[in-house]
Design a protein around this motif. Structure first.
Motif, PDB file in Angstrom:
ATOM      1  N   ALA A 201       7.943  -3.263   0.576  1.00  0.00           N
ATOM      2  CA  ALA A 201       7.640  -2.447  -0.608  1.00  0.00           C
ATOM      3  C   ALA A 201       7.599  -3.305  -1.863  1.00  0.00           C
ATOM      4  O   ALA A 201       6.747  -3.103  -2.741  1.00  0.00           O
ATOM      5  CB  ALA A 201       8.664  -1.327  -0.759  1.00  0.00           C
ATOM      6  N   ASP A 202       8.519  -4.272  -1.973  1.00  0.00           N
ATOM      7  CA  ASP A 202       8.512  -5.160  -3.134  1.00  0.00           C
ATOM      8  C   ASP A 202       7.187  -5.932  -3.208  1.00  0.00           C
ATOM      9  O   ASP A 202       6.647  -6.165  -4.291  1.00  0.00           O
ATOM     10  CB  ASP A 202       9.670  -6.156  -3.049  1.00  0.00           C
TER      11      ASP A 202
ATOM     12  N   THR B 225       4.438  -3.735  -4.495  1.00  0.00           N
ATOM     13  CA  THR B 225       4.596  -3.626  -5.950  1.00  0.00           C
ATOM     14  C   THR B 225       4.028  -4.850  -6.654  1.00  0.00           C
ATOM     15  O   THR B 225       3.333  -4.727  -7.680  1.00  0.00           O
ATOM     16  CB  THR B 225       6.085  -3.463  -6.296  1.00  0.00           C
TER      17      THR B 225
ATOM     18  N   LYS C  76       9.456   2.245   6.089  1.00  0.00           N
ATOM     19  CA  LYS C  76       9.146   3.513   5.421  1.00  0.00           C
ATOM     20  C   LYS C  76      10.151   3.873   4.326  1.00  0.00           C
ATOM     21  O   LYS C  76       9.741   4.314   3.237  1.00  0.00           O
ATOM     22  CB  LYS C  76       9.025   4.660   6.412  1.00  0.00           C
ATOM     23  N   PRO C  77      11.460   3.717   4.526  1.00  0.00           N
ATOM     24  CA  PRO C  77      12.365   4.024   3.424  1.00  0.00           C
ATOM     25  C   PRO C  77      12.076   3.212   2.166  1.00  0.00           C
ATOM     26  O   PRO C  77      12.239   3.712   1.043  1.00  0.00           O
ATOM     27  CB  PRO C  77      13.745   3.680   3.999  1.00  0.00           C
ATOM     28  N   GLN C  78      11.620   1.991   2.331  1.00  0.00           N
ATOM     29  CA  GLN C  78      11.238   1.183   1.176  1.00  0.00           C
ATOM     30  C   GLN C  78       9.997   1.764   0.492  1.00  0.00           C
ATOM     31  O   GLN C  78       9.954   1.932  -0.727  1.00  0.00           O
ATOM     32  CB  GLN C  78      10.913  -0.251   1.595  1.00  0.00           C
TER      33      GLN C  78
ATOM     34  N   ASP D 257       8.723   4.738   0.592  1.00  0.00           N
ATOM     35  CA  ASP D 257       8.907   6.065  -0.002  1.00  0.00           C
ATOM     36  C   ASP D 257       9.362   5.977  -1.453  1.00  0.00           C
ATOM     37  O   ASP D 257       9.094   6.884  -2.254  1.00  0.00           O
ATOM     38  CB  ASP D 257       9.923   6.870   0.813  1.00  0.00           C
ATOM     39  N   LYS D 258      10.037   4.904  -1.810  1.00  0.00           N
ATOM     40  CA  LYS D 258      10.548   4.755  -3.174  1.00  0.00           C
ATOM     41  C   LYS D 258       9.461   4.370  -4.175  1.00  0.00           C
ATOM     42  O   LYS D 258       9.699   4.365  -5.386  1.00  0.00           O
ATOM     43  CB  LYS D 258      11.655   3.711  -3.200  1.00  0.00           C
ATOM     44  N   LEU D 259       8.269   4.035  -3.680  1.00  0.00           N
ATOM     45  CA  LEU D 259       7.194   3.618  -4.582  1.00  0.00           C
ATOM     46  C   LEU D 259       6.496   4.794  -5.250  1.00  0.00           C
ATOM     47  O   LEU D 259       5.731   4.596  -6.202  1.00  0.00           O
ATOM     48  CB  LEU D 259       6.157   2.786  -3.810  1.00  0.00           C
ATOM     49  N   GLY D 260       6.698   5.992  -4.735  1.00  0.00           N
ATOM     50  CA  GLY D 260       6.054   7.155  -5.329  1.00  0.00           C
ATOM     51  C   GLY D 260       4.596   7.311  -4.955  1.00  0.00           C
ATOM     52  O   GLY D 260       3.859   8.053  -5.612  1.00  0.00           O
TER      53      GLY D 260
END
Length: 958
Positions: free
Chosen positions: A836-837, A840, A938-940, A942-945
């Motif tokens: 996820a990072d 971003t 997926k948990p990562q 999901d935090k991206l919106g």
């Protein structure tokens, strides 16, 4: 690939052309007399074409220098080889030689910053570094005027490195290397090499542990370890420097003395000469992995490079599994159809070889049966040896492979590599000649004796079955008993940090303008266009028959038809069987192959010019008279289904295929992945009649053209072309194919498609957007802007995720040129816990470039200088000229297009680059595909919106 390389990547013809091999290199000489007689040249005649003259001198500090003069292009290859590799590593420090190689690219005391930047400024090509068991090498090919800079840089990191090495750099490159390991481990069969080496060799043997090492040992590397490794191993007396190209020995001596002469000797590194090991008894291993089909391996340790009996083993391995007509191919694949493919790999190192034969079991066939037949074929050759005809074909293939590398002065192969290898491993730069002479003198009996001596010993048998992976790559690669090299530091004074007398980096020097070969055109008797350029550096002719088809001709409905049809062309044609075509190609030293790109289907002949006439006759049969025999089509179907399954298990292939589908939608031809094996349902139903219909619609003279690069003039080649193809006509009653390109769907906002691939140690991120542009448009400013954003090593995306954060081994973005709508694509393999990072950061870098932080003046200058100055080096090879010709023709560019590039780049401003990228790329509309372990990823995400859609990985083909 550099920016200039990306400017002629659309046709992908070079993918079909062999550019290098790990062994010796050929140099042009007088053509054989048989060429004039129109008869195939003999192996002896061809062998005489191989020659690399050189001069040698040694500096007082022990640096050995070799110089080879080749004036065909205004470039010089600089290749420096250090006698230190993974076999020199002590216990607890596996992977250290390779980790240090990475650190050597992070700047030295008088050249701070990334090593690639000053090289890109001068237009270097083929620049990189590699580590292997026996050595570490660094290489670059630079314009002649930039040789001073290249030597300054290499000498500065040899003599003045340690003051620039910091804990921060060590930590960063440790992360990069560990992601390189994860990336390799994440591939199907990615753990096999660990298993083979760890079971062939005992604990403490220099060739037992992997070059990339273990995670634990990489974690343990300290800054003191780094500094000691440098001072112990990187002295000039442990190195060989080769300069090959537009240089002579007197000039080279002055430059080398200037830049390297003041560097003091280092300690003496004692040789690590661990040799072949005979197993006490056969070893049988089994392993499960996410693979498409069972693969069976047979491995032995054998003699190394300095033992000429390894040449006889090379010949035997070629007959067993290396030739297209090898015994294992003929028995297991062609005749009995119980395997979909066989391979033969013979890694010959300084003091040991690793010989591995492998077979992929055809789905539905008993692996035990394949293993039994594999062992019987091996035993048969060991018992009786090869026939004289088999050995002759193996010899011709070997010689032809060397001749094909005549052009390359450097890079991963090339003349510089050949000379350095011989000098470092055998104190004889002409080792390639000794080995070639040994090939020439081989007899079937000598091969038989070598096979009996080495393959009659106990074997390591490994079987890899489909299933959930049962090993953790993170724990593999090390050796707790490794001994390493003995270092003699007696009387050696360390001079780390000593100021150099010439601390100012030289300028770029003068780079001559590109002189692209003159383009000539002609027409065959049947109206087929011919586009030709002459490259007279080696006796070689490349002929590409390229047709307006490609995977776009398949679309979604017939995806796989072009690929299977093109493969079938060399599996029976003109009254010759598949085996006979393979044997004929080998006797001629030629290769013929077909491949479907996105827009064109290409069939390429790579021929030795002395054998051009008979090679063209074979090429004509393949193009004009394929037979599509039912039994052959059935065999090809099984092989292609296995390729489809392999792609379904490859995370990079999964990401690329899913992204294409999401970008272009279900109806567009580009929604299928170019180069992909196809759809299993389509391949499963293709009949011989279907393939013939595909051929008759698309592979026809009124739908194609010939593109040729040769050392002989067009006037000499044209009659041969007309004799082979001039009377070729379309099949009566067959309608020429036509492609349809509906509009791609309108891009949506950012979204993420997560393909669940459980237990993946790494995530593969693919992102993209279809652009409102076509390959024939003027994309130069857009490509230049992309070079800054993500196209090159020094791009923002790569420097952020690799060099700054250490989350990836490498990130790239690109805009592959296609006839219809092109797409902007990003590929980023990253460590799973940073998925996820990384998404971003990709969004951030793209948004910054398209809003507030466009190209800087420095970035603009670096891009323009590099793209302009690298052009002479880009077209050193015939295959690059072939690809360039194809691109000029495909996109209707002028013949002087490449020669006008420097002027166009010079006039390009940073604002031009910004405007082109901002007009084309909208970061708010990028679609992301992530292939990784959903439980971790997926948990990562999901935090991206952002909307996240989870899908299962594609099933294997049946």
């Amino acid at each position: 690939m550099t920016l200039a390389g990306r400017l002629f990547s659309g046709a992908s013809l070079a993918l079909l052309v062999a550019l290098s091999s790990p062994q010796a290199i050929a140099a042009p000489a007088k053509a054989p007399a048989s060429q004039n007689a129109g008869q195939p040249a003999t192996a002896a005649e061809l062998a005489r074409l191989v020659d690399i003259p050189y001069e040698r001198f040694t500096l007082p500090n022990g640096l050995r220098v070799l110089v080879h003069t080749d004036r065909k292009a205004p470039v010089v290859a600089v290749s420096i080889w250090y006698g230190v590799g993974s076999k020199h590593e002590p216990a607890g420090r596996t992977g250290f030689a390779h980790l240090f190689e990475h650190l050597m690219f992070n700047g030295s005391e008088n050249a701070p910053g990334d090593f690639f930047k000053p090289l890109q400024e001068v237009g270097a090509t083929d620049f990189n570094g590699t580590t292997w068991f026996d050595r570490t090498n660094y290489f670059q090919t630079v314009p002649t005027g930039a040789l001073d800079r290249a030597l300054f840089l290499e000498s500065d990191r040899m003599g003045h490195l340690l003051g620039a090495v910091t804990q921060e750099k060590l930590d960063n490159q440790r992360g990069v290397v560990q992601n390189e390991k994860r990336q390799g481990d994440n591939q199907p069969f990615g753990l096999v090499d660990y298993l083979i080496n760890q079971n062939l060799f005992p604990a403490g043997h220099g060739y037992r542990h992997s070059t990339i090492g273990s995670m634990a040992d990489l974690d343990a590397a300290s800054l003191d370890d780094v500094k000691r490794w440098f001072t112990d191993n990187y002295g000039p007396n442990n190195a060989v420097l080769v300069l090959a190209g537009d240089i002579d020995a007197p000039t080279a001596r002055k430059l080398v003395e200037k830049y390297f002469g003041a560097i003091p000797r280092g300690p003496r590194v004692a040789p690590v000469s661990d040799g072949p090991v005979t197993l006490k008894a056969p070893v049988s291993l089994a392993h499960k992995d996410r693979v498409a089909t069972t693969r069976i391996y047979r491995s032995w340790s054998t003699p190394g490079l300095n033992d000429l009996s390894s040449v006889a083993l090379e010949a035997g391995v070629s007959v067993l599994g290396g030739l297209s007509s090898s015994r294992l191919d003929n028995a297991l694949v062609r005749d009995e159809k119980i395997a979909v493919s066989v391979t033969a790999d013979y890694g010959v190192f300084q003091s040991v070889g690793v010989l591995t034969l492998a077979a992929d079991v055809r789905p539905g066939v008993s692996p035990d049966l394949v293993a039994k037949r594999m062992d019987e074929v091996i035993a048969g050759l060991v018992r009786s040896g090869p026939t004289a005809e088999e050995l002759d074909r193996a010899r011709r293939v070997e010689i032809a492979g060397k001749i094909r590398q005549t052009e390359a002065v450097g890079g991963f192969g090339g003349k510089a590599v050949t000379l350095a290898e011989g000098e470092l491993y055998a104190d004889d730069a002409a080792l390639y000649r000794k080995r070639l002479d040994a090939w020439a003198a081989l007899t079937p009996g000598a091969v038989q004796s070598a096979l009996q001596a080495w393959l009659s010993r106990p074997v390591l048998a490994l079987r890899v079955d489909p299933g959930e992976r049962d090993l953790d790559g993170g724990t593999l690669g090390g050796d707790t008993a490794a001994k390493g090299a003995v270092i003699d530091r007696t009387g050696v004074a360390q001079a780390a940090g000593t100021p150099r007398a010439d601390p100012v980096m030289p300028g770029a020097g003068k780079v001559p303008a590109l002189d692209f070969p003159d383009v000539e055109r002609a027409t065959l008797s049947n109206g087929m266009p011919v586009v030709y350029a002459r490259r007279a550096s080696e006796p070689r002719t490349l002929v590409a028959a390229t047709f307006d088809a490609g995977t776009a001709a398949d679309g979604v409905r017939d995806f796989g038809a072009q690929s299977m049809m093109l493969r079938a062309l060399t599996e029976g044609a003109g009254g010759l069987s598949s085996r006979e075509i393979a044997e004929r190609s080998e006797l001629l030293g030629a290769s013929v192959g077909g491949m479907a790109g996105p827009d064109r289907s290409n069939v390429v002949l790579d021929a030795l010019t002395p054998n051009l006439a008979p090679s063209l006759a074979l090429f004509a049969d393949v193009l004009r008279r394929p037979t599509f025999e039912p039994a052959v089509v059935d065999r090809l179907r099984g092989q292609q289904l296995a390729r489809i399954s392999a792609e379904a298990n490859n995370p990079s292939a999964i990401a690329a295929a899913e992204l294409s589908k999401r970008l272009y939608g279900g109806a567009h031809p580009y929604s299928v992945r170019a180069g992909g094996a196809g759809d299993a349902a389509v391949v499963g139903r293709l009949s011989p009649a279907d393939l013939k219909a595909q051929h008759d619609r698309w592979i026809r003279p009124d739908n194609g053209r010939l593109i040729i690069v040769s050392d002989r003039p067009l006037a000499e080649i044209l009659p041969k072309l007309n004799a082979a193809l001039g009377d070729w006509k379309p099949e009566p009653g067959a309608t020429r194919g036509a492609k349809a390109f509906p509009a791609p769907p309108a891009p949506a906002g950012n979204r993420i498609v997560l393909v669940d691939r459980p237990k993946s140690p790494q995530s593969v991120i693919a992102a993209g957007q279809v652009l409102d542009a076509r390959g024939g448009d003027d994309l130069l400013a857009l490509q230049a802007g992309n070079e800054i954003l993500g196209g090159g090593f020094l791009s923002r995306l790569n420097m952020n995720l690799r060099e700054t954060k250490g989350w990836s081994y490498g990130v790239r973005s690109g805009i592959p040129e296609t006839v219809e709508r092109v797409a902007f694509r990003v590929t980023a393999p990253v460590q799973a816990d940073r998925t996820a990072d990384s998404v971003t950061e990709i969004l951030k870098e793209t948004r910054d470039f398209t809003t507030t932080r466009g190209a800087s003046a420095e970035e603009r200058q670096l891009t323009v200088d590099g793209a302009t100055r690298e052009l002479p080096g880009q077209f050193e090879r015939s295959a690059s000229v072939l690809n360039g010709l194809s691109t000029l023709t495909e996109f209707k560019r002028s013949d002087d297009w490449y020669e006008r590039l420097p002027e166009r780049y010079g006039a390009m401003t940073a604002a031009d680059m910004d405007a082109a990228v901002r007009k084309a790329v909208d970061p708010s509309r990028l679609t992301f595909v992530v292939v990784g372990d959903a439980a971790v990823v997926k948990p990562q995400l999901d935090k991206l919106g952002l909307p996240v859609e989870v899908i299962a990985a594609p099933p294997a083909a049946k």
